[in-house]
Design a protein around this motif. Structure first.
Motif, PDB file in Angstrom:
ATOM      1  N   LYS A 190       0.834  -1.279  -0.090  1.00  0.00           N
ATOM      2  CA  LYS A 190      -0.007   0.029   0.102  1.00  0.00           C
ATOM      3  C   LYS A 190       0.982   1.334  -0.046  1.00  0.00           C
ATOM      4  O   LYS A 190       1.810   1.395   0.520  1.00  0.00           O
ATOM      5  N   VAL A 191       0.309   2.291  -0.744  1.00  0.00           N
ATOM      6  CA  VAL A 191       1.172   3.520  -0.846  1.00  0.00           C
ATOM      7  C   VAL A 191       0.154   4.616  -0.866  1.00  0.00           C
ATOM      8  O   VAL A 191      -0.905   4.516  -1.321  1.00  0.00           O
ATOM      9  N   VAL A 192       0.603   5.700  -0.145  1.00  0.00           N
ATOM     10  CA  VAL A 192      -0.294   6.741   0.162  1.00  0.00           C
ATOM     11  C   VAL A 192       0.246   8.107  -0.312  1.00  0.00           C
ATOM     12  O   VAL A 192       1.535   8.198   0.251  1.00  0.00           O
ATOM     13  N   LYS A 193      -0.312   8.952  -0.787  1.00  0.00           N
ATOM     14  CA  LYS A 193       0.197  10.233  -0.960  1.00  0.00           C
ATOM     15  C   LYS A 193      -0.915  11.517  -0.511  1.00  0.00           C
ATOM     16  O   LYS A 193      -1.949  11.277  -1.067  1.00  0.00           O
ATOM     17  N   ASN A 194      -0.732  12.087   0.549  1.00  0.00           N
ATOM     18  CA  ASN A 194      -1.797  13.176   0.985  1.00  0.00           C
ATOM     19  C   ASN A 194      -1.113  14.536   0.487  1.00  0.00           C
ATOM     20  O   ASN A 194      -0.017  14.910   0.689  1.00  0.00           O
ATOM     21  N   PHE A 195      -2.115  15.218   0.166  1.00  0.00           N
ATOM     22  CA  PHE A 195      -1.566  16.420  -0.379  1.00  0.00           C
ATOM     23  C   PHE A 195      -2.258  17.588   0.715  1.00  0.00           C
ATOM     24  O   PHE A 195      -3.159  17.584   1.293  1.00  0.00           O
ATOM     25  N   ASP A 196      -1.470  18.771   0.874  1.00  0.00           N
ATOM     26  CA  ASP A 196      -1.792  19.968   1.771  1.00  0.00           C
ATOM     27  C   ASP A 196      -3.378  20.314   1.304  1.00  0.00           C
ATOM     28  O   ASP A 196      -3.916  20.772   2.429  1.00  0.00           O
ATOM     29  N   SER A 197      -3.961  20.306   0.138  1.00  0.00           N
ATOM     30  CA  SER A 197      -5.226  20.598  -0.150  1.00  0.00           C
ATOM     31  C   SER A 197      -6.231  19.777   0.546  1.00  0.00           C
ATOM     32  O   SER A 197      -7.582  20.263   0.579  1.00  0.00           O
ATOM     33  N   GLY A 198      -5.936  18.707   1.016  1.00  0.00           N
ATOM     34  CA  GLY A 198      -6.782  17.592   1.543  1.00  0.00           C
ATOM     35  C   GLY A 198      -7.250  16.664   0.578  1.00  0.00           C
ATOM     36  O   GLY A 198      -7.747  15.635   0.876  1.00  0.00           O
ATOM     37  N   SER A 199      -6.553  16.908  -0.709  1.00  0.00           N
ATOM     38  CA  SER A 199      -6.721  15.552  -1.612  1.00  0.00           C
ATOM     39  C   SER A 199      -5.939  14.501  -1.223  1.00  0.00           C
ATOM     40  O   SER A 199      -4.919  14.553  -0.387  1.00  0.00           O
ATOM     41  N   TYR A 200      -5.992  13.338  -1.877  1.00  0.00           N
ATOM     42  CA  TYR A 200      -5.175  12.380  -1.765  1.00  0.00           C
ATOM     43  C   TYR A 200      -5.092  11.084  -2.719  1.00  0.00           C
ATOM     44  O   TYR A 200      -6.014  11.080  -3.403  1.00  0.00           O
ATOM     45  N   LEU A 201      -4.085  10.243  -2.558  1.00  0.00           N
ATOM     46  CA  LEU A 201      -4.109   9.285  -3.574  1.00  0.00           C
ATOM     47  C   LEU A 201      -3.425   7.870  -2.784  1.00  0.00           C
ATOM     48  O   LEU A 201      -2.389   8.025  -2.310  1.00  0.00           O
ATOM     49  N   LYS A 202      -4.272   6.908  -2.836  1.00  0.00           N
ATOM     50  CA  LYS A 202      -3.729   5.585  -2.288  1.00  0.00           C
ATOM     51  C   LYS A 202      -4.052   4.445  -3.346  1.00  0.00           C
ATOM     52  O   LYS A 202      -5.113   4.514  -3.790  1.00  0.00           O
ATOM     53  N   ALA A 203      -3.097   3.585  -3.165  1.00  0.00           N
ATOM     54  CA  ALA A 203      -3.032   2.316  -4.141  1.00  0.00           C
ATOM     55  C   ALA A 203      -2.818   1.134  -3.101  1.00  0.00           C
ATOM     56  O   ALA A 203      -1.759   1.206  -2.327  1.00  0.00           O
ATOM     57  N   ARG A 204      -3.420   0.107  -3.334  1.00  0.00           N
ATOM     58  CA  ARG A 204      -3.114  -1.183  -2.709  1.00  0.00           C
ATOM     59  C   ARG A 204      -3.364  -2.523  -3.400  1.00  0.00           C
ATOM     60  O   ARG A 204      -4.115  -2.068  -4.509  1.00  0.00           O
ATOM     61  N   VAL A 261      -7.295   1.628  -6.298  1.00  0.00           N
ATOM     62  CA  VAL A 261      -6.901   3.064  -5.966  1.00  0.00           C
ATOM     63  C   VAL A 261      -8.167   3.698  -5.289  1.00  0.00           C
ATOM     64  O   VAL A 261      -9.094   3.621  -5.884  1.00  0.00           O
ATOM     65  N   ASN A 262      -7.731   4.292  -4.185  1.00  0.00           N
ATOM     66  CA  ASN A 262      -8.682   5.255  -3.549  1.00  0.00           C
ATOM     67  C   ASN A 262      -8.138   6.730  -3.858  1.00  0.00           C
ATOM     68  O   ASN A 262      -7.063   6.992  -3.411  1.00  0.00           O
ATOM     69  N   ALA A 263      -8.926   7.378  -4.770  1.00  0.00           N
ATOM     70  CA  ALA A 263      -8.524   8.738  -5.106  1.00  0.00           C
ATOM     71  C   ALA A 263      -9.633   9.783  -4.591  1.00  0.00           C
ATOM     72  O   ALA A 263     -10.538   9.795  -4.889  1.00  0.00           O
ATOM     73  N   GLY A 264      -8.925  10.928  -3.811  1.00  0.00           N
ATOM     74  CA  GLY A 264      -9.910  12.060  -3.518  1.00  0.00           C
ATOM     75  C   GLY A 264      -9.391  13.396  -4.116  1.00  0.00           C
ATOM     76  O   GLY A 264      -8.246  13.710  -3.577  1.00  0.00           O
ATOM     77  N   LEU A 265     -10.197  14.077  -4.697  1.00  0.00           N
ATOM     78  CA  LEU A 265      -9.756  15.547  -5.328  1.00  0.00           C
ATOM     79  C   LEU A 265     -10.589  16.488  -4.426  1.00  0.00           C
ATOM     80  O   LEU A 265     -11.823  16.501  -4.500  1.00  0.00           O
ATOM     81  N   LYS A 266      -9.966  17.295  -3.565  1.00  0.00           N
ATOM     82  CA  LYS A 266     -10.733  18.315  -3.056  1.00  0.00           C
ATOM     83  C   LYS A 266     -10.552  19.557  -3.810  1.00  0.00           C
ATOM     84  O   LYS A 266      -9.398  20.304  -4.025  1.00  0.00           O
TER      85      LYS A 266
END
Length: 744
Positions: A190-204, A261-266
């Motif tokens: 699992k790899v996670v990238k969190n962005f300062d804007s609140g967006s995120y990208l997770k892959a497992r 992939v769990n992806a969230g764009l704020k």
């Protein structure tokens, strides 16, 4: 957090298990076993640490094929052992952060074409912020061993981190330690990238390779004769009639892969867009020993010479030879090969407070894929060991495939009518499902049709009249597609126009009280499944050959009567500094819909082993789970628990051919006690965490029937008047497991 466990703030019945709940089980134990604490849930596995064929779960009267399962919001598909995808295949219990159980079905956007009333989401850990290595080991009865390693990279750069894990587990089958075992290799990344804007990208990615010889099903008489024997023996004799009950012939192997992939764009302060694309595969087989040999004349095991007037395949002569009572007599291994590919994505846009006190959600779920099942017969090649020809089979009974495409659309408005006091959630869902199926070795026509659900409303309300008190209630209509097994497990006539969609109506409501470290809830519910699908005898008076898309002329897939469940649940917990208490009580009355004696509806139910108006099998009226944990000094926690399941119906006994209603088997209730202890060692040198655990399941070695198998639960009794059909899985005996965890 105490109130959150019971669903505080939710407008529907919800229960959440956290890390501490999962830690009550041995390291590496089947993650679904933790669900025993959730009110309204009954779960069982044949071994104290897990089981595949023996895995059964019920929620408010619904079985595992009527409940939705997800991992991090990604659907895992149906839960059949043979060809399905039980969620534990994709989960390492040590990597799970929480489990959310939605007992009702008011959860908008839950991606499942099976959920008629409940939903369970397993949520995995995110990577640690600091570099670390975790090692785990386990030892226990029946030669249980476990090795596990996890490496967290820590933060590689701002917001970016990952982990990788691998585990290996082995144990003998307690009912047949010399011939049966289970072995599992499991890897996750699992790899996670969190962005300062609140967006995120997770892959497992999760990969599971498992072989197991599981448990046999027994009759009620066999259980009463010996509650610790599942009827199989441990010695291979080379004599076909005796080897039918050799434990080593029961089992299978499979490789499962799930990547997503769990992806969230704020976007600004009001808009969030999420997407969860996924890809899943299955490659596996199951075994069944045959006390005779089959060869298709001409040498081509898949030959078809033509099709008859009703579309049935015309094949060369099948030559069967048998001498089952001598050493080395002809025998086959029946190998059922299964391959599956699934892919899809969920997507949602959430708009908060653009209209004051309103939160809008609009979403879509797409799911597609193909499942293939072939049944081959290979000759046994040895009289001293269970070896069979691995080359070309001598006979292939069928080559079936099914392609199912699902599209779900949903919308919801969550309205804070009085902020922090009164909230109303109003939503709708809609499904479109397309089915394609073929089996060219059995029939000529390919199945191709679609079903649309009606627009399904879902409404829930949450009211906080005074501090610490919350009243909630909900109503939901739900839809379920036709299960794959209707296409892969049968050659029955399918008349798409006559098959009604599976639908349900759900009501629930309750009250919660929580303050500090104390919380209690009471909730009541009603679930009515309007209809189901069963394989019933064909009725020539309602069969229009023009509408038949495939099948034989003896049976047909038909809409049959459903069932209702009424009940209530009481739950309470308290967590103090040195002691924690938890208890839940569930009452459920689940009954099949009644039908007039002599009617077609009643006959259809009887033909699938159901007596109209009787209790639904394996649903107890009363279940209790209670637990106490004591912390006498720093680092040590000792826990005791008790689980009680009352008597319930095991099976409705109906006669083959005539489908005469004969009797109802009731299976006895049981009470089992568990004991465990965990001790966290002091930090020393490079060790930043270490603990040891000891679990004793079924402390008093109670003999009991754990569950009714879904494989024969609705089969007519072929052994009348002797009632020889096996239906029941035995519960596991007293089992000791020791675990060690070390963190660097």
């Amino acid at each position: 957090m105490t109130g959150a466990k019971l669903g505080t703030g939710k407008g529907r019945a919800t229960f959440e298990l956290d890390k501490s709940d999962i830690a009550d089980r041995p390291l590496g134990a089947d993650i679904t076993q933790s669900l025993i604490k959730a009110p309204g849930v009954k779960v069982s596995t044949g071994d104290a640490r897990g089981g595949s064929f023996s895995f059964e779960v019920f929620l408010r009267g619904l079985n595992k094929e009527q409940i939705g399962f997800t991992v991090d919001g990604v659907p895992t598909g149906d839960t059949r052992f043979n060809g399905g995808s039980p969620p534990q295949r994709f989960i390492e219990s040590s990597n799970v952060n929480s489990i959310v159980v939605s007992q009702s079905a008011g959860d908008i956007g839950a991606p499942s074409r099976f959920a008629l009333g409940g939903f369970i989401d397993f949520r995995t850990d995110d990577p640690a912020k600091k570099f670390g290595v975790t090692l785990e080991g386990g030892l226990g009865e029946f030669k249980y061993t476990r090795e596990y390693v996890r490496v967290d990279t820590g933060e590689l750069e701002h917001g970016l981190s990952a982990y990788a894990t691998f585990s290996h587990q082995y144990n003998d089958n307690w009912a047949g330690p010399n011939s049966r075992h289970s072995e599992r290799d499991h890897a996750e990344f699992k790899v996670v990238k969190n962005f300062d804007s609140g967006s995120y990208l997770k892959a497992r990615v999760a990969y599971n390779h498992q072989f197991d010889n599981d448990f046999n099903i027994v009759t009620l008489a066999q259980f009463q004769a010996n509650p610790h024997d599942d009827g199989l023996h441990d010695t291979y004799t080379g004599i076909p009639n005796q080897d039918l009950l050799y434990g080593g012939t029961f089992g299978g192997e499979r490789r499962d892969l799930l990547a997503y992939v769990n992806a969230g764009l704020k976007i600004g302060d009001h808009i969030t867009i999420t997407a969860n694309p996924y890809y899943q595969t299955l490659h596996g087989y199951s075994l069944s020993y045959q006390n005779r040999s089959r060869v298709l004349s001409g040498g081509n095991p898949t030959a078809v010479t033509g099709y008859n007037a009703t579309g049935g395949a015309i094949r060369p002569t099948l030559i069967t030879t048998s001498n089952p009572n001598v050493v080395g007599g002809p025998a086959d291994m029946r190998v059922t090969v299964r391959d599956r590919e699934r892919y899809g994505s969920t997507g949602e846009i959430k708009i908060s407070d653009l209209l004051p006190r309103n939160t809008f959600r609009f979403g879509i779920w797409y799911d597609g894929g193909t499942s293939i099942e072939n049944r081959d017969f290979h000759p046994i090649t040895s009289s001293t060991s269970l070896q069979y020809s691995r080359g070309l089979p001598t006979y292939t009974l069928y080559q079936r495939s099914a392609t199912i495409t699902t599209v779900e659309l949903y919308a919801q408005d969550s309205i804070a009518i009085i902020p922090d006091v009164l909230r109303l959630d109003v939503g709708v869902t809609h499904f479109h499902i397309n089915y394609k199926a073929k089996s060219p070795l059995e029939y000529s026509v390919q199945l191709n049709f679609s079903q649309n659900s009606p627009v399904q409303p879902k409404v829930s309300v949450s009211l906080k009249p005074i501090e610490h008190v919350e009243i909630f209630g909900g109503y939901a209509q739900n839809f379920s597609g036709i299960p794959e097994d209707a296409f892969l497990g049968s050659t029955a006539i399918v008349q798409p126009g006559s098959l009604q969609p599976l639908q349900s109506v759900n009501y629930d409501g309750g009250i919660r009280y929580s303050i500090g470290r104390f919380a209690v809830s009471a909730q009541a519910f009603h679930v009515h499944v309007k209809n189901a699908v069963g394989i019933v005898p064909n009725d020539p008076t309602v069969t229009d050959p023009v509408d038949i898309q495939r099948g034989n002329v003896a049976t047909r897939a038909a809409s049959i009567k459903g069932f209702s469940t009424n009940g209530f649940e009481l739950t309470g917990l308290a967590d103090f500094h040195w002691v924690d208490l938890y208890a839940s009580y569930s009452y459920q009355r689940a009954r099949y819909d009644d039908a007039v004696v002599g009617s077609r509806d009643r006959l259809n139910l009887a033909s699938v082993g159901i007596i109209a108006g009787s209790d639904v099998r394996d649903i107890p009226r009363n279940t209790i789970f209670a637990q106490i944990g004591v912390k006498p000094f720093a680092g040590l926690r000792v826990e005791g628990n008790v689980s009680h399941v009352s008597s319930r119906v095991g099976g409705d006994i109906t006669a083959p051919i005539t489908f005469r209603e004969v009797a109802i088997d009731r299976i006895p209730g049981y009470t089992v006690v568990g004991l465990s202890g965990r001790y966290a060692l002091p930090t020393f040198g490079p060790l930043n965490g270490a603990s040891i655990r000891l679990n004793v399941d079924n402390l008093f070695n109670e003999g009991y029937i754990a569950s009714v198998t879904s494989a024969t639960a609705t089969a007519t009794e072929t052994g009348l008047p002797g009632r020889s059909l096996g239906r029941y899985f035995l519960g596991a005996p007293r089992t000791f497991t020791a675990s060690l965890q070390i963190k660097f």
